[in-house]
Design a protein around this motif. Sequence first.
Motif, PDB file in Angstrom:
ATOM      1  N   ALA A   3       0.818  -0.948  -0.170  1.00  0.00           N
ATOM      2  CA  ALA A   3      -0.761   0.425   0.342  1.00  0.00           C
ATOM      3  C   ALA A   3       0.689   1.356   0.699  1.00  0.00           C
ATOM      4  N   GLU A   6      -2.942   4.764   2.976  1.00  0.00           N
ATOM      5  CA  GLU A   6      -3.848   4.128   3.742  1.00  0.00           C
ATOM      6  C   GLU A   6      -4.454   5.330   4.685  1.00  0.00           C
ATOM      7  N   ARG A   8      -7.545   5.793   7.418  1.00  0.00           N
ATOM      8  CA  ARG A   8      -8.209   5.227   7.600  1.00  0.00           C
ATOM      9  C   ARG A   8      -8.970   5.883   9.355  1.00  0.00           C
ATOM     10  N   ASN A  24     -13.049   4.879   5.332  1.00  0.00           N
ATOM     11  CA  ASN A  24     -11.431   4.198   5.107  1.00  0.00           C
ATOM     12  C   ASN A  24     -10.904   4.281   3.539  1.00  0.00           C
ATOM     13  N   THR A  26      -7.663   2.631   0.792  1.00  0.00           N
ATOM     14  CA  THR A  26      -5.761   2.518   0.992  1.00  0.00           C
ATOM     15  C   THR A  26      -5.976   2.156  -1.223  1.00  0.00           C
ATOM     16  N   ASN A  28      -2.434   1.080  -3.314  1.00  0.00           N
ATOM     17  CA  ASN A  28      -1.211  -0.004  -3.652  1.00  0.00           C
ATOM     18  C   ASN A  28      -0.087   0.209  -4.878  1.00  0.00           C
ATOM     19  N   ARG A  64      -1.251   7.142   5.809  1.00  0.00           N
ATOM     20  CA  ARG A  64      -0.405   6.550   6.123  1.00  0.00           C
ATOM     21  C   ARG A  64       0.249   6.633   4.430  1.00  0.00           C
ATOM     22  N   THR A 213     -13.648   2.194  -5.159  1.00  0.00           N
ATOM     23  CA  THR A 213     -13.228   2.212  -3.754  1.00  0.00           C
ATOM     24  C   THR A 213     -14.955   3.377  -3.782  1.00  0.00           C
TER      25      THR A 213
END
Length: 509
Positions: A3, A6, A8, A24, A26, A28, A64, A213
Amino acid sequence: MTAILEMRGITKTFPGVKALSNVNLTVNEGEIHGVVGENGAGKSTLMKVLSGVYPHGSYEGEIRFRGKECHFKDIRQSEELGIIIIHQELALVPLLSIAENIFLGNEQATGGLIDWPLTYGKTRKVLDKVGLRESPDTLITNIGVGKQQLVEIAKALSKDVKLLILDEPTASLNESDSDALLDLLLEFKRQGISSILISHKLNEISKVCDEITVIRDGASIETLDCRNEAISEDRIIKGMVGREMADRYPSREPKIGEPVLEIKDWVVHHHEHSDRQVVKGVNFTVRKGEVVGISGLMGAGRTELAMSIFGQSYGQRISGQALMHGKPVDLSSIHKALANGLAYVTEDRKQLGLVLEEDIIKNITLSNLEGVSKNSIIDDIKELRVANDYRRKLNIRSPNVFQKTVNLSGGNQQKVVLSKWLFSNPELLMLDEPTRGIDVGAKYEIYSIINEMVNEGKAVLMISSEMPELLGMCDRIYVMNAGRFVGEFPGAEATQEKIMRAIMRAEGH
């Protein structure tokens, strides 16, 4: 898979509104990640949190990037790590050159003096990467929207981009420019650059994204994996709106009557270059109870035609004849056009359609102040009632009608523009790209409003770059190319192939 990003539990609240609730996301390394949702779902808010437009401390949750927690205070800090966002409204300075725009705020200077050979050399390198052949000293105002979008991407590449975020990058582009941009994203993917693509054009999302998403009402609903199986548009829509949408276009039984508007031998010259014709002897008719479409490539003259009819708000040396209900009318000013029953919903809602710093009430009643006045004094109670009626009828999502329009999503802003012109009670409504940058749910609502209008005996002229929209909504379609009408098809007989053939045939002459 590793990833690169991220996010969250991202929660963001504005006064009276929870824009994001425990989202959320993520992404990659080296993938194109789609983010979809209805207007107002929270997509752009999430990207502003990520890029530092909304600084750390103004939201809850954790970001992150490459494994390290980030607390961005502003957009500069996110850019230093290679997170670059390109907004739907391009942020270029028209009267500066391509090179000056690319290095604006990041000037290639030695001892306080700009090194122009270095600047032009670096500009050529990034222009090569995006496939632009323009000279670095070309002014932005002299290139089209598609090329301006590529300049924005070149600007991102000049900052050593690691994660490129594109918010509705193809909303203003024609089909060929859109395809070129998507091919460029795929090339970046091969080079290891990660991208987040926000788009309402679900065919584009399906075509290039590895994962998608879905965000609905400020919450992340699901992430769909496109690598192992193709994800259909219907499947994406189900996630976005929480239900199946079997038919994208509401059905209507046409009841077409006598002509409302007739335009004969209409000629318009460029607003600055008076020797250049942009509309060349156009003739057309729109009848009572009819939706008429105008199809064509970008630059065909469709917007110039509509604006010139609406009170000569574009162009000079305009000639030709306009008839309403068979009688000649004077449309030489916006006031006269309105008085004769015309209304025009512009393609540029932010610049030309709304007073963004005003509330919903003021924007809705602006085109018909007489309708909420007595003895030239505005009746506040009546104005409030009118605004609330349209907010309910058009399902404008806002806490109340005192909300500033600048704080609404694009789809809800479009509904305010529509409300404004519907309140003027027009006989003919001209719609220029009425659903640009709008999700499928809001599109359906706008289509339903159009159908209601024509069922009441009004007429609609619709300009759109989305051919499926014209084919799904129109009773007749005119095809425009290089300032002329080059084809006309009944809605039932029109196809994308026939329309493109008419354009290409005209190009060959």
